[in-house]
Design an enzyme around this catalytic site. Structure first.
Site, PDB file in Angstrom:
ATOM      1  N   LYS A  57       0.843  -1.207   0.000  1.00 43.63           N
ATOM      2  CA  LYS A  57       0.000   0.000   0.000  1.00 43.63           C
ATOM      3  C   LYS A  57       0.874   1.251   0.000  1.00 43.63           C
ATOM      4  O   LYS A  57       0.691   2.159  -0.818  1.00 43.63           O
ATOM      5  CB  LYS A  57      -0.916   0.016   1.234  1.00 43.63           C
ATOM      6  CG  LYS A  57      -2.036  -1.012   1.187  1.00 43.63           C
ATOM      7  CD  LYS A  57      -2.774  -1.107   2.525  1.00 43.63           C
ATOM      8  CE  LYS A  57      -3.770  -2.257   2.517  1.00 43.63           C
ATOM      9  NZ  LYS A  57      -4.449  -2.457   3.798  1.00 43.63           N
ATOM     10  N   GLN A 101      -4.042  -1.564  10.181  1.00 49.46           N
ATOM     11  CA  GLN A 101      -4.016  -2.836   9.452  1.00 49.46           C
ATOM     12  C   GLN A 101      -4.602  -3.956  10.319  1.00 49.46           C
ATOM     13  O   GLN A 101      -4.249  -4.114  11.489  1.00 49.46           O
ATOM     14  CB  GLN A 101      -2.578  -3.174   9.029  1.00 49.46           C
ATOM     15  CG  GLN A 101      -2.453  -4.409   8.152  1.00 49.46           C
ATOM     16  CD  GLN A 101      -3.177  -4.296   6.807  1.00 49.46           C
ATOM     17  OE1 GLN A 101      -3.316  -3.216   6.257  1.00 49.46           O
ATOM     18  NE2 GLN A 101      -3.637  -5.415   6.280  1.00 49.46           N
ATOM     19  N   ASP A 124     -10.527   3.505   5.438  1.00 53.34           N
ATOM     20  CA  ASP A 124     -10.904   2.097   5.297  1.00 53.34           C
ATOM     21  C   ASP A 124     -12.417   1.918   5.414  1.00 53.34           C
ATOM     22  O   ASP A 124     -12.944   0.864   5.066  1.00 53.34           O
ATOM     23  CB  ASP A 124     -10.242   1.268   6.416  1.00 53.34           C
ATOM     24  CG  ASP A 124      -9.045   0.464   5.920  1.00 53.34           C
ATOM     25  OD1 ASP A 124      -9.016   0.133   4.723  1.00 53.34           O
ATOM     26  OD2 ASP A 124      -8.163   0.169   6.746  1.00 53.34           O
TER      27      ASP A 124
HETATM   28  N1  GUN Z   1      -6.772  -6.510   6.342  1.00 53.64           N
HETATM   29  C1  GUN Z   1      -7.257  -7.138   5.263  1.00 53.64           C
HETATM   30  N2  GUN Z   1      -7.836  -6.247   4.436  1.00 53.64           N
HETATM   31  C2  GUN Z   1      -7.704  -5.036   4.991  1.00 53.64           C
HETATM   32  C3  GUN Z   1      -8.095  -3.720   4.605  1.00 53.64           C
HETATM   33  O1  GUN Z   1      -8.707  -3.475   3.553  1.00 53.64           O
HETATM   34  N3  GUN Z   1      -7.767  -2.738   5.470  1.00 53.64           N
HETATM   35  C4  GUN Z   1      -7.119  -2.981   6.634  1.00 53.64           C
HETATM   36  N4  GUN Z   1      -6.869  -1.944   7.424  1.00 53.64           N
HETATM   37  N5  GUN Z   1      -6.754  -4.175   7.021  1.00 53.64           N
HETATM   38  C5  GUN Z   1      -7.035  -5.200   6.207  1.00 53.64           C
END
Ligand code: GUN
Length: 299
Positions: A57, A101, A124
């Site tokens: 990311k 995350q 998110d």
């Molecule tokens: N873990 C798996 N997918 C995601 C996501 O889209 N955002 C976050 N913050 N954690 C994740």
């Protein structure tokens, strides 16, 4: 022998490229207003998969000339300290978006931690306010993976209106927001939506009725060709590590058994190169949107 269906591969990579082409002018515009869209990524503990995701990311943010910082904490950080760190990021105007995350180490109450992120920076879309707005049909930040899946369907002209979509999985990250989005009265919604989960007996009896299946369970290759209606579209959200004797010691597989759906599904997203690149593209889009809202004083 029954006639085989031609199975189209739905490249999320291709759709993401298209998204970035549109985002570039918005990024330029924000910068001309003196604002560099910024993301803080919060990483707790040492989960190798989470480290990989956060790295991919932030790499994208750097590549696009955006600001990003990863704030790492040990798995044994006290809850109060983690909450205080999130409040500090909420107050830091360099960051327009904050992501925590997931999964967090087991000891943490994820709901409590996610609720501390300012809803205006919750790119998110996991804060209860943003999930509530989505359920009310007035979304602000839509969770990145479901948002990316709708874009894939839209790009490849796979209509949802009047269709039966079966979502396999009910997580807060994918399954639940996905099913809400698909049932909204919108051009990318208007579907009849069924949610299957770990307590659903005979999931195949549902998926065989679906025009579109969204597989988001986290079980390697659980959805097989015999569970599908010929010609249906399959979106594979899974990224599962399966041990093998390669140098890495594992390979990545989806929730869909890719080979067995060939000739049955009308379309399928690959792993990798399907949903994954779109999750990142939507995170960038949500962060740019957050920065634009900040510039326009919508907060
Ligand atoms: N873990 C798996 N997918 C995601 C996501 O889209 N955002 C976050 N913050 N954690 C994740």
């Amino acid at each position: 022998m029954s006639a085989q269906v031609e199975t189209h591969i739905l490249s999320g990579k291709e759709v993401a490229k298209n998204v970035y082409a549109h985002l570039n002018s918005r990024i330029k515009e924000a910068k001309s207003n003196g604002v560099v869209p910024g993301l803080a990524a919060v990483l707790v503990g040492e989960d190798p998969a989470s480290q990989v995701y956060v790295r991919s990311k932030t790499r994208k943010f750097n590549k696009l000339g955006l600001h990003t910082e990863t704030v790492c904490f040990p798995a044994d950080i006290a809850e109060e300290d983690l909450l205080a760190e999130i409040r500090r990021l909420n107050d830091d105007s360099v960051f327009h978006g904050i992501l925590v995350q997931l999964p967090l180490p087991r000891e943490f109450d994820s709901g409590k931690i996610l609720s501390e992120v300012s809803p205006e920076k919750d790119v998110d879309g996991f804060h209860p306010v943003n999930l509530g707005r989505l359920a009310a049909g007035t979304p602000r930040f839509i969770p990145c993976t479901p948002k990316g899946i709708l874009r894939i369907l839209q790009y490849f002209r796979i209509a949802t209106e009047g269709k039966h979509v079966v979502v396999v999985g009910r997580s807060t990250i994918v399954g639940r927001p996905m099913s809400l989005l698909l049932s909204l009265k919108t051009p990318t919604g208007n579907a009849t939506t069924t949610v299957c989960h770990s307590r659903t007996p005979d999931i195949g009896s549902f998926t065989r009725q679906a025009d579109i299946v969204i597989a988001a369970v986290g079980v390697p290759e659980m959805i097989t060709g015999d569970m599908l209606k010929p010609g249906s579209a399959i979106v594979d959200v899974g990224i599962n590590r399966v041990e093998d004797d390669s140098e890495k010691g594992y390979r990545l597989v989806g929730d869909v058994e890719f080979d067995s759906v060939q000739g049955v599904a009308g379309a399928v997203t690959p792993v990798p190169g399907g949903v994954g690149p779109m999750t990142i593209a939507m995170l960038v889009e949500n962060t740019v949107e957050a920065a634009e809202q900040w510039v326009s004083g919508e907060w």
